[in-house]
Design a protein around this motif. Structure first.
Motif, PDB file in Angstrom:
ATOM      1  N   UNK A  33      -3.348   3.674   1.113  1.00 20.78           N
ATOM      2  CA  UNK A  33      -3.485   3.372   2.268  1.00 20.78           C
ATOM      3  C   UNK A  33      -4.401   2.228   2.577  1.00 20.78           C
ATOM      4  N   UNK A  34      -4.223   1.329   3.234  1.00 23.87           N
ATOM      5  CA  UNK A  34      -4.864   0.041   3.339  1.00 23.87           C
ATOM      6  C   UNK A  34      -4.953  -0.918   2.277  1.00 23.87           C
ATOM      7  N   UNK A  35      -4.492  -0.711   1.268  1.00 24.45           N
ATOM      8  CA  UNK A  35      -4.351  -1.496  -0.217  1.00 24.45           C
ATOM      9  C   UNK A  35      -3.799  -2.749   0.220  1.00 24.45           C
ATOM     10  N   UNK A  36      -2.825  -2.609   1.112  1.00 28.87           N
ATOM     11  CA  UNK A  36      -2.135  -4.070   1.287  1.00 28.87           C
ATOM     12  C   UNK A  36      -2.913  -4.993   1.930  1.00 28.87           C
ATOM     13  N   UNK A  55       9.133  -1.671   6.138  1.00 28.27           N
ATOM     14  CA  UNK A  55       9.031  -0.804   5.146  1.00 28.27           C
ATOM     15  C   UNK A  55       7.978   0.005   4.934  1.00 28.27           C
ATOM     16  N   UNK A  56       6.730  -0.657   5.276  1.00 23.35           N
ATOM     17  CA  UNK A  56       5.335   0.070   5.409  1.00 23.35           C
ATOM     18  C   UNK A  56       5.523   1.434   5.750  1.00 23.35           C
ATOM     19  N   UNK A  57       6.153   1.584   7.066  1.00 23.99           N
ATOM     20  CA  UNK A  57       6.336   3.015   7.838  1.00 23.99           C
ATOM     21  C   UNK A  57       7.440   3.580   7.008  1.00 23.99           C
ATOM     22  N   UNK A  58       8.576   2.996   6.625  1.00 18.13           N
ATOM     23  CA  UNK A  58       9.457   3.869   5.836  1.00 18.13           C
ATOM     24  C   UNK A  58       9.046   4.554   4.811  1.00 18.13           C
ATOM     25  N   UNK A  59       8.521   3.673   3.740  1.00 12.12           N
ATOM     26  CA  UNK A  59       8.083   4.357   2.593  1.00 12.12           C
ATOM     27  C   UNK A  59       6.964   5.414   2.692  1.00 12.12           C
ATOM     28  N   UNK A  60       5.950   4.980   3.558  1.00 13.15           N
ATOM     29  CA  UNK A  60       5.066   6.291   3.526  1.00 13.15           C
ATOM     30  C   UNK A  60       5.541   7.469   4.456  1.00 13.15           C
ATOM     31  N   UNK A  61       6.792   7.305   5.277  1.00 16.37           N
ATOM     32  CA  UNK A  61       7.281   8.494   5.927  1.00 16.37           C
ATOM     33  C   UNK A  61       7.894   9.287   4.772  1.00 16.37           C
ATOM     34  N   UNK A  62       8.783   8.601   4.018  1.00 17.93           N
ATOM     35  CA  UNK A  62       9.665   9.081   2.693  1.00 17.93           C
ATOM     36  C   UNK A  62       8.790   9.698   1.782  1.00 17.93           C
ATOM     37  N   UNK A  63       7.545   9.188   1.468  1.00 19.45           N
ATOM     38  CA  UNK A  63       6.660   9.710   0.494  1.00 19.45           C
ATOM     39  C   UNK A  63       6.045  11.104   1.054  1.00 19.45           C
ATOM     40  N   UNK A 119       0.876  -1.200   0.031  1.00 20.81           N
ATOM     41  CA  UNK A 119      -0.035  -0.066   0.057  1.00 20.81           C
ATOM     42  C   UNK A 119       0.992   1.179  -0.161  1.00 20.81           C
ATOM     43  N   UNK A 120       1.899   1.099   0.829  1.00 17.93           N
ATOM     44  CA  UNK A 120       2.883   2.448   0.907  1.00 17.93           C
ATOM     45  C   UNK A 120       3.611   2.280  -0.499  1.00 17.93           C
ATOM     46  N   UNK A 121       3.774   1.384  -0.964  1.00 16.03           N
ATOM     47  CA  UNK A 121       4.607   1.374  -2.157  1.00 16.03           C
ATOM     48  C   UNK A 121       3.814   2.007  -3.336  1.00 16.03           C
ATOM     49  N   UNK A 122       2.415   1.676  -3.183  1.00 13.61           N
ATOM     50  CA  UNK A 122       1.624   2.512  -4.365  1.00 13.61           C
ATOM     51  C   UNK A 122       1.761   4.138  -3.978  1.00 13.61           C
ATOM     52  N   UNK A 123       1.495   4.691  -3.009  1.00 11.45           N
ATOM     53  CA  UNK A 123       1.804   6.150  -2.824  1.00 11.45           C
ATOM     54  C   UNK A 123       3.305   6.456  -3.127  1.00 11.45           C
ATOM     55  N   UNK A 124       4.148   5.589  -2.764  1.00 11.03           N
ATOM     56  CA  UNK A 124       5.783   6.412  -3.111  1.00 11.03           C
ATOM     57  C   UNK A 124       6.010   6.028  -4.293  1.00 11.03           C
ATOM     58  N   UNK A 125       5.422   5.098  -5.243  1.00 11.05           N
ATOM     59  CA  UNK A 125       5.718   5.041  -6.606  1.00 11.05           C
ATOM     60  C   UNK A 125       5.201   6.224  -7.315  1.00 11.05           C
ATOM     61  N   UNK A 126       3.841   6.489  -6.939  1.00  8.55           N
ATOM     62  CA  UNK A 126       3.053   7.635  -7.614  1.00  8.55           C
ATOM     63  C   UNK A 126       3.935   8.810  -7.352  1.00  8.55           C
ATOM     64  N   UNK A 127       4.343   9.157  -6.036  1.00  5.72           N
ATOM     65  CA  UNK A 127       5.119  10.344  -5.921  1.00  5.72           C
ATOM     66  C   UNK A 127       6.338  10.629  -6.325  1.00  5.72           C
ATOM     67  N   UNK A 128       7.147   9.439  -6.418  1.00  9.22           N
ATOM     68  CA  UNK A 128       8.550   9.394  -7.004  1.00  9.22           C
ATOM     69  C   UNK A 128       8.258   9.854  -8.787  1.00  9.22           C
ATOM     70  N   UNK A 129       7.378   9.245  -9.112  1.00 12.09           N
ATOM     71  CA  UNK A 129       7.143   9.394 -10.684  1.00 12.09           C
ATOM     72  C   UNK A 129       6.615  10.753 -10.856  1.00 12.09           C
ATOM     73  N   UNK A 130       5.795  11.444  -9.988  1.00 13.10           N
ATOM     74  CA  UNK A 130       5.482  12.675 -10.144  1.00 13.10           C
ATOM     75  C   UNK A 130       6.466  13.914  -9.757  1.00 13.10           C
ATOM     76  N   UNK A 131       7.357  13.628  -8.706  1.00 15.86           N
ATOM     77  CA  UNK A 131       8.696  14.408  -8.543  1.00 15.86           C
ATOM     78  C   UNK A 131       9.428  14.527  -9.726  1.00 15.86           C
ATOM     79  N   UNK A 132       9.793  13.115 -10.130  1.00 15.97           N
ATOM     80  CA  UNK A 132      10.701  13.061 -11.408  1.00 15.97           C
ATOM     81  C   UNK A 132      10.206  13.874 -12.586  1.00 15.97           C
ATOM     82  N   UNK A 133       9.023  14.142 -12.802  1.00 15.70           N
ATOM     83  CA  UNK A 133       8.426  14.770 -14.046  1.00 15.70           C
ATOM     84  C   UNK A 133       8.271  16.392 -13.596  1.00 15.70           C
TER      85      UNK A 133
END
Length: 378
Positions: free
Chosen positions: A301-304, A150-158, A93-107
């Motif tokens: 959030x909660x997707x996992x 990693x759930x908490x790490x990725x959500x915090x980094x996002x 679930x956090x990976x979903x938010x992290x990947x979207x944010x990473x992609x958007x910030x790169x662009x």
């Protein structure tokens, strides 16, 4: 007894008393997909009765709950393969938010072309999945603990990256930048738009009768996420049931020690399944950004947990070594239909969580009974 009868009796295989004999009924109910098939039929009948007079089963309504179901399917395929291999990933679930944010910030912040940003995002998430798998295999720690961290790490980094580089938790404007990118269409576009336009002109499907879209079809194409979901189910089921690697997945989750003795690369299989699950989460994250035109730090959030429930409904055992990609997909369809069906029947949406808990408990009880049938346990 004649000589022929004596010969046949001597050559007949001895019956192994350790093997539990199953009758036809038992053989039928141990199919992983059976519960999900019954559940899908029951859910459709239920809402046909209660919401048959609404637009839920009109073309636009079908496309609506199909798109919601496709989101669950994409995650459920990766989670299903990972669970059959005997592991969990609570960070998806956090990976979903992290990947979207990473992609958007790169662009938006670095000005990287959309196609390259998508590639970098997918590679980064695959690497995180590999790291999860490596830690689980090398340390022997439960995947529940490793991926929970990693759930908490990725959500915090996002959240931190959004606030630091964008000064707000939502990164907007991605839709305009991605509009002319041919690769972005594969993640957030629609297929068969010309065909649906022709259907509208021929009166086969409904069209708008007023406003700026007057004359345009109400449904103008099939979202690419639905096609991704179908493709993942077909590929996942084929790999699982038709290839040697699929046998390795079952073996790695069923009895890892015995699998190693017969030459199955259990560690490699588990790491690859963590990578597949992470890629499925990244695919959903990138698709949501392209579709909505923005990235939000709270997505996923909660997707996992919802994906795990889909897989359990689909017949997978929590102990690994048993399951079906098709069953997981049916579990995801049940989710999508119920979530949208509650809206069409004017039922309080919070009851959806009640449904999740109830159906999870029922699925676990049913799967436990099936496991006892297979193993012969009391």
């Amino acid at each position: 007894m004649s000589n022929d009868q004596t010969s046949k009796a001597a050559t007949a295989p001895a019956k192994d008393e350790r093997v539990k004999e199953l009758n036809r009924f038992h053989k039928a109910i141990i199919r992983p997909e059976l519960g999900a098939i019954c559940g899908t039929i029951a859910v459709f009948v239920f809402f046909l009765v209660l919401a048959g007079g609404t637009s839920m089963f009109a073309l636009d309504g079908v496309m609506n709950w199909s798109t919601v179901s496709a989101q669950f399917v994409v995650l459920a395929v990766g989670v299903c393969l990972l669970m059959i291999a005997g592991e969990f990933d609570l960070s998806l679930g956090s990976m979903v938010g992290f990947s979207g944010m990473l992609f958007a910030l790169l662009v938006m912040q670095l000005g990287i072309p959309v196609w390259l940003a998508i590639l970098v995002t997918l590679m980064a998430c695959a690497a995180l999945g590999a790291m999860n798998g490596w830690l689980v295999v090398r340390t022997g720690l439960p995947s529940f603990i490793v991926t929970l961290a990693l759930l908490f790490i990725l959500r915090g980094v996002t959240i931190w990256s959004a606030i630091t580089f964008n000064r707000q938790p939502v990164v907007s404007g991605v839709g305009e930048v991605a509009a002319g990118d041919p690769v972005a269409w594969l993640f957030g576009g629609k297929a068969f738009t010309g065909l649906f336009q022709w259907f509208g002109e021929q009166g086969v499907i409904a069209t708008f009768t007023r406003g700026t879209r007057m004359g345009q079809p109400v449904v103008d194409g099939i979202p690419m996420l639905i096609l991704w979901a179908i493709a993942l189910v077909l590929i996942g089921q084929w790999v699982l049931t038709r290839t040697r690697f699929g046998n390795w997945i079952f073996a790695a989750g069923g009895d890892p020690l015995a699998a190693r003795y017969v030459g199955v690369p259990v560690a490699r299989v588990k790491i690859l399944m963590f990578m597949v699950a992470a890629l499925c989460a990244a695919l959903l994250g990138v698709s949501q950004v392209v579709e909505f035109g923005s990235a939000a730090s709270d997505r996923g959030i909660m997707k996992e947990f919802e994906a795990i429930i889909c897989v359990v409904i689909g017949g997978a055992l929590l102990t690994g070594g048993y399951g079906s990609v098709v069953g997981a997909a049916l579990g995801a369809i049940i989710f999508g239909v119920v979530q949208q069906g509650l809206f069409f029947t004017n039922v309080e949406s919070s009851l959806f969580r009640v449904f999740l808990g109830t159906i999870l408990l029922a699925a676990v009880l049913a799967n436990t009974y099936i496991r006892r049938l297979i193993t012969g346990e009391k």
